[in-house]
Design an enzyme around this catalytic site. Structure first.
Site, mmCIF file in Angstrom:
data_model
loop_
_atom_site.group_PDB
_atom_site.id
_atom_site.type_symbol
_atom_site.label_atom_id
_atom_site.label_comp_id
_atom_site.label_asym_id
_atom_site.label_seq_id
_atom_site.Cartn_x
_atom_site.Cartn_y
_atom_site.Cartn_z
ATOM 1 N N LYS A 53 0.892 -1.321 0.480
ATOM 2 C CA LYS A 53 -0.191 -0.326 0.227
ATOM 3 C C LYS A 53 0.986 1.091 -0.050
ATOM 4 O O LYS A 53 0.579 2.253 -0.945
ATOM 5 C CB LYS A 53 -1.061 -0.284 0.793
ATOM 6 C CG LYS A 53 -2.644 -0.965 1.135
ATOM 7 C CD LYS A 53 -3.145 -1.117 2.154
ATOM 8 C CE LYS A 53 -3.973 -2.310 2.064
ATOM 9 N NZ LYS A 53 -5.258 -2.897 3.055
ATOM 10 N N GLN A 97 -5.256 -1.691 9.315
ATOM 11 C CA GLN A 97 -5.277 -2.783 8.225
ATOM 12 C C GLN A 97 -6.072 -4.490 9.345
ATOM 13 O O GLN A 97 -5.393 -4.202 10.385
ATOM 14 C CB GLN A 97 -2.979 -3.502 8.674
ATOM 15 C CG GLN A 97 -3.400 -4.927 7.320
ATOM 16 C CD GLN A 97 -3.661 -5.012 6.181
ATOM 17 O OE1 GLN A 97 -3.433 -3.317 5.514
ATOM 18 N NE2 GLN A 97 -3.655 -6.098 5.497
ATOM 19 N N ASP A 120 -11.562 1.943 3.426
ATOM 20 C CA ASP A 120 -11.760 1.190 3.111
ATOM 21 C C ASP A 120 -13.293 0.505 3.168
ATOM 22 O O ASP A 120 -14.231 -0.591 2.909
ATOM 23 C CB ASP A 120 -11.845 0.015 4.266
ATOM 24 C CG ASP A 120 -10.527 -0.425 4.044
ATOM 25 O OD1 ASP A 120 -10.155 -1.017 3.477
ATOM 26 O OD2 ASP A 120 -9.708 -0.910 5.510
HETATM 27 N N1 GUN Z 1 -7.137 -7.525 5.372
HETATM 28 C C1 GUN Z 1 -7.507 -8.032 4.641
HETATM 29 N N2 GUN Z 1 -8.396 -7.439 3.793
HETATM 30 C C2 GUN Z 1 -8.292 -5.671 4.325
HETATM 31 C C3 GUN Z 1 -8.528 -4.856 3.144
HETATM 32 O O1 GUN Z 1 -9.525 -4.955 2.710
HETATM 33 N N3 GUN Z 1 -9.076 -3.854 4.355
HETATM 34 C C4 GUN Z 1 -7.883 -3.768 5.776
HETATM 35 N N4 GUN Z 1 -8.137 -2.695 6.004
HETATM 36 N N5 GUN Z 1 -7.508 -4.841 5.969
HETATM 37 C C5 GUN Z 1 -7.334 -5.790 5.520
#
Ligand code: GUN
Length: 285
Positions: A53, A97, A120
């Site tokens: 990211k 996350q 998200d």
């Molecule tokens: N962990 C696995 N997929 C995701 C996601 O799409 N967003 C976040 N914040 N954590 C994750």
């Protein structure tokens, strides 16, 4: 012969578009879109995602910082950090996350993120906005799938769309996005009876179950579009999707591979949401 949907190439093309939009936005407003990424603990898979990211943000000209907190961080300390980030104008988006360590209540934490910075699209405000067609942010993985369908000229209107899996992150929002594009949507899950009878009718089949090779050839209609959201690690260390690719791909008109299908699109859609959040902040809405 089925088309192998190339998520890597589609993602790269989309990121080029986003980079241009970011440059234009910065030139126009003097504001650099910014994303805060918060990770708690040392989950190795999360560490890879968080790093990706960070690199992705920098690649399109966004500002980003990763806050890596120790495993023993308390829920209160995390909530305090989120409160700070909510008020920090450098960050238009905040991403915590998942998964979080077990002693932290995930729902409380996600609900603490300002809905205006919720890139998200997990906050109930944004979930409600999505369901009622007033969305600002689109949930990243389902939005990435819609983008793949768009790039490959696969129309949804009037199609039988079957989603396997009902998670808040993928299954439920996926169903909403397909419905918004006029698909006839069925959601299957662990309690669904005779699942094969349902998946066999799918023109577009989305597998988001988290079980390696769950979707077998006898579950798929000839000519179906098959989208595989699964990322399962096998005992030999190899990655494998929720679809038995080798058996299903000869049947499908189009199919996503794992890796290289849906996965690369998720972070790309996060970048889209971060730009949207910056636009929202600048327009004051
Ligand atoms: N962990 C696995 N997929 C995701 C996601 O799409 N967003 C976040 N914040 N954590 C994750």
């Amino acid at each position: 012969m089925s088309i192998i949907i190339d998520g890597k190439a589609t993602s790269a093309a989309k990121r080029e578009e986003i980079a241009k939009e970011v440059a234009a936005f910065r030139a126009e407003t003097g504001v650099q879109p910014g994303l805060a990424v918060v990770m708690v603990g040392d989950n190795p898979a999360s560490a890879v995602y968080v790093r990706n990211k960070h690199v992705a943000c920098e690649g399109v000209g966004m500002f980003t910082e990763t806050m890596h907190l120790p495993e023993e961080t308390t829920e209160d300390a995390l909530l305090e950090l989120i409160d700070e980030l909510n008020g920090d104008a450098r960050f238009h988006g905040i991403l915590v996350q998942l998964p979080l360590p077990k002693h932290i209540n995930e729902t409380r934490v996600l609900d603490a993120i300002s809905p205006d910075k919720d890139v998200d699209a997990f906050h109930p405000y944004n979930v409600g906005a999505l369901v009622t067609g007033r969305e600002r942010f689109l949930p990243c993985t389902p939005a990435g799938i819609m983008e793949l369908l768009r790039y490959y000229d696969i129309s949804v209107a009037g199609k039988n769309c079957v989603v396997i899996g009902r998670s808040n992150i993928v299954g439920k929002p996926m169903a909403m996005l397909l419905l918004a594009k006029d698909g006839t949507v069925t959601v299957c899950h662990s309690k669904t009876k005779d699942i094969k009878d349902i998946t066999k009718k799918a023109d577009i089949l989305v597998a988001a179950v988290g079980r390696p090779r769950f979707v077998t050839a006898d579950m798929v209609k000839e000519g179906a579009v098959v989208i595989d959201v699964g990322i399962n690690r096998l005992e030999d260390g190899k990655l494998c999707g929720d679809v038995d690719f080798d058996a299903v791909s000869p049947l499908a008109s189009a199919i996503t591979p794992v890796p290289g299908g849906v996965g690369p699109m998720t972070i790309t859609m996060l970048l889209c949401n971060t730009l949207t959040a910056a636009r929202l902040a600048v327009s004051g809405r």
